[in-house]
Design a protein around this motif. Structure first.
Motif, PDB file in Angstrom:
ATOM      1  N   TYR A 116       0.854  -1.189   0.000  1.00  0.00           N
ATOM      2  CA  TYR A 116       0.000   0.000   0.000  1.00  0.00           C
ATOM      3  C   TYR A 116       0.896   1.247   0.000  1.00  0.00           C
ATOM      4  O   TYR A 116       1.140   1.832   1.064  1.00  0.00           O
ATOM      5  N   PRO A 117       1.403   1.658  -1.145  1.00  0.00           N
ATOM      6  CA  PRO A 117       2.343   2.789  -1.192  1.00  0.00           C
ATOM      7  C   PRO A 117       1.802   4.081  -0.594  1.00  0.00           C
ATOM      8  O   PRO A 117       2.577   4.898  -0.074  1.00  0.00           O
ATOM      9  N   ASN A 118       0.487   4.263  -0.629  1.00  0.00           N
ATOM     10  CA  ASN A 118      -0.078   5.504  -0.082  1.00  0.00           C
ATOM     11  C   ASN A 118      -0.037   5.538   1.445  1.00  0.00           C
ATOM     12  O   ASN A 118      -0.365   6.566   2.058  1.00  0.00           O
ATOM     13  N   TYR A 119       0.382   4.462   2.086  1.00  0.00           N
ATOM     14  CA  TYR A 119       0.530   4.445   3.543  1.00  0.00           C
ATOM     15  C   TYR A 119       1.879   5.006   3.998  1.00  0.00           C
ATOM     16  O   TYR A 119       2.110   5.159   5.205  1.00  0.00           O
ATOM     17  N   GLN A 120       2.766   5.275   3.063  1.00  0.00           N
ATOM     18  CA  GLN A 120       4.106   5.720   3.442  1.00  0.00           C
ATOM     19  C   GLN A 120       4.069   6.996   4.282  1.00  0.00           C
ATOM     20  O   GLN A 120       4.877   7.162   5.198  1.00  0.00           O
ATOM     21  N   GLY A 121       3.121   7.880   3.999  1.00  0.00           N
ATOM     22  CA  GLY A 121       3.048   9.152   4.707  1.00  0.00           C
ATOM     23  C   GLY A 121       2.844   8.973   6.202  1.00  0.00           C
ATOM     24  O   GLY A 121       3.564   9.589   7.008  1.00  0.00           O
ATOM     25  N   PHE A 122       1.888   8.140   6.600  1.00  0.00           N
ATOM     26  CA  PHE A 122       1.647   8.027   8.043  1.00  0.00           C
ATOM     27  C   PHE A 122       2.742   7.204   8.731  1.00  0.00           C
ATOM     28  O   PHE A 122       3.026   7.409   9.914  1.00  0.00           O
ATOM     29  N   VAL A 123       3.364   6.288   7.976  1.00  0.00           N
ATOM     30  CA  VAL A 123       4.481   5.542   8.571  1.00  0.00           C
ATOM     31  C   VAL A 123       5.664   6.474   8.823  1.00  0.00           C
ATOM     32  O   VAL A 123       6.268   6.459   9.902  1.00  0.00           O
ATOM     33  N   GLU A 124       5.985   7.311   7.837  1.00  0.00           N
ATOM     34  CA  GLU A 124       7.076   8.276   8.034  1.00  0.00           C
ATOM     35  C   GLU A 124       6.738   9.288   9.117  1.00  0.00           C
ATOM     36  O   GLU A 124       7.614   9.726   9.862  1.00  0.00           O
ATOM     37  N   GLY A 125       5.447   9.641   9.215  1.00  0.00           N
ATOM     38  CA  GLY A 125       5.043  10.568  10.265  1.00  0.00           C
ATOM     39  C   GLY A 125       5.287  10.015  11.648  1.00  0.00           C
ATOM     40  O   GLY A 125       5.601  10.760  12.588  1.00  0.00           O
ATOM     41  N   ALA A 126       5.165   8.696  11.799  1.00  0.00           N
ATOM     42  CA  ALA A 126       5.348   8.069  13.112  1.00  0.00           C
ATOM     43  C   ALA A 126       6.770   7.601  13.355  1.00  0.00           C
ATOM     44  O   ALA A 126       7.259   7.645  14.483  1.00  0.00           O
ATOM     45  N   PHE A 127       7.462   7.174  12.286  1.00  0.00           N
ATOM     46  CA  PHE A 127       8.763   6.528  12.458  1.00  0.00           C
ATOM     47  C   PHE A 127       9.922   7.254  11.777  1.00  0.00           C
ATOM     48  O   PHE A 127      11.078   6.879  11.989  1.00  0.00           O
ATOM     49  N   GLY A 128       9.618   8.255  10.945  1.00  0.00           N
ATOM     50  CA  GLY A 128      10.687   8.934  10.235  1.00  0.00           C
ATOM     51  C   GLY A 128      10.992   8.257   8.911  1.00  0.00           C
ATOM     52  O   GLY A 128      10.204   7.446   8.405  1.00  0.00           O
ATOM     53  N   PRO A 129      12.154   8.566   8.309  1.00  0.00           N
ATOM     54  CA  PRO A 129      12.512   7.985   7.014  1.00  0.00           C
ATOM     55  C   PRO A 129      12.682   6.468   7.102  1.00  0.00           C
ATOM     56  O   PRO A 129      12.842   5.903   8.191  1.00  0.00           O
ATOM     57  N   LYS A 130      12.676   5.830   5.942  1.00  0.00           N
ATOM     58  CA  LYS A 130      12.641   4.367   5.886  1.00  0.00           C
ATOM     59  C   LYS A 130      13.787   3.709   6.627  1.00  0.00           C
ATOM     60  O   LYS A 130      13.619   2.621   7.210  1.00  0.00           O
TER      61      LYS A 130
END
Length: 264
Positions: free
Chosen positions: A170-184
Motif C-alpha cells: 500500500y504505497p499511499n501508507y508511506q506518509g503516516f508511517v514516516e510521520g510516526a517513524f521517520g525515514p525508511k
C-alpha cells in the motif's frame, strides 16, 4: 435468577500515568482488588496519529470480557498514548510524537498498573497499530528484565507487523508511517518473537478494507520460527471491516475462548 450485567462505565476510572501530555492516560476498570487478578489491556490503533481513535474504541470488547466472568477475577484497562501529527488536524499542535514515544507511553502505562494496582498477570490486546505496539512492548519488556512481567498472551487484531511490507503493498501508507517513524532507514525490523512462552492469537477479517491477510500470515510464520517452548500461535478469522471488527460480539467470544484455554 437472571445474571446481573456489569455496566463497566460505572467502574471506569480515567488516570494519568504521566503529566507531560494530555494523551498519557488510561481507562481503568477494576472489578477485583485481588492480587492475582488477571488484567486485560487494550491498545487502540489509528495509524499512530488519528485523534478520533482513542481508548474508548475498546469499550465494547472490554465490556463483553468483563461480563463473561471466567473462573478467576479479571480487571481491564485501555491505554491512550501520544500521537504523531495528522495533516487533517493541523490545529493539534501538541501531537508531535515520533517512535519510540508511542511505545514508551505504553510501557509507562504498564508500570503505572504494576505500581498502583500491583498487577502481576496480564494479556495485551492490540488493534491495528496497537498490535504493533503490543509486540514491540513485549520485546522491550524482555530487554529490561524483571521490571515488568511478560504478558501471558498477546492478541493481534487486524495488526500491522511489517512496515516495509505494508508500504510495498500500500504505497499511499508511506506518509503516516514516516510521520510516526521517520525515514525508511529508521523503520523497525519486521516484528516477531524471541523465546516467548505465552500464547499468541492473530486475528484478521476477510472484510478488512485497509489491510490484506499478508501481514497476519507472514507474522504467523515469523512467530512460529521464534516462539519459545510452551507457547502457541493461533490464527483466527473474524468478521467486519477494519474498525468494525471491534464492535462485533463474535470478537469477544473469540478472545474469551482463547483466554479460557490459557487459564485452564
Amino acid at each position: 435468577m437472571a445474571k446481573s450485567i456489569l455496566n463497566i462505565s460505572t467502574i471506569k476510572s480515567t488516570e494519568f500515568y504521566s503529566n507531560l501530555h494530555p494523551l498519557q492516560s488510561l481507562d481503568v476498570y477494576q472489578v477485583s482488588k485481588a492480587p492475582g487478578a488477571l488484567w486485560i489491556i487494550f491498545l487502540h490503533g489509528g495509524a499512530w496519529r488519528d485523534p478520533r481513535v482513542t481508548s474508548s474504541v475498546g469499550t465494547t470488547l472490554l465490556n463483553h470480557l468483563l461480563n463473561t466472568k471466567p473462573s478467576i477475577m479479571v480487571n481491564a484497562a485501555s491505554i491512550n498514548y501520544r500521537l504523531s501529527s495528522h495533516p487533517e488536524y493541523p490545529q493539534l499542535i501538541e501531537n508531535v510524537a515520533k517512535h519510540p514515544d508511542h511505545l514508551n507511553d505504553v510501557l509507562e502505562a504498564l508500570r503505572h498498573l504494576r505500581e498502583k494496582y500491583l498487577m502481576r498477570e496480564y494479556i495485551l490486546i492490540g488493534h491495528s497499530a496497537g498490535a504493533t505496539l503490543a509486540f514491540q512492548a513485549l520485546g522491550e519488556i524482555q530487554k529490561i528484565g524483571g521490571e515488568l512481567p511478560q504478558p501471558k498472551a498477546i492478541y493481534g487484531l487486524e495488526g500491522i507487523y511489517d512496515l516495509t511490507a505494508m508500504v510495498e503493498e500500500y504505497p499511499n501508507y508511506q506518509g503516516f508511517v514516516e510521520g510516526a517513524f521517520g525515514p525508511k532507514d529508521k523503520w523497525p525490523e519486521p516484528l516477531g518473537l524471541q523465546n516467548y512462552k505465552g500464547l499468541v492469537v492473530l486475528a484478521h477479517s476477510d472484510q478488512d478494507e485497509l489491510l490484506s491477510w499478508r501481514q497476519t500470515e507472514e507474522m504467523k510464520q515469523r512467530c512460529e520460527n521464534t516462539l519459545g517452548v510452551g507457547g502457541g500461535v493461533r490464527v483466527v478469522k473474524v468478521v467486519g471491516t477494519h474498525d468494525e471488527v471491534l464492535e462485533y460480539g463474535r470478537l469477544g467470544v473469540m478472545v474469551d475462548r482463547y483466554l479460557r484455554e490459557l487459564l485452564d
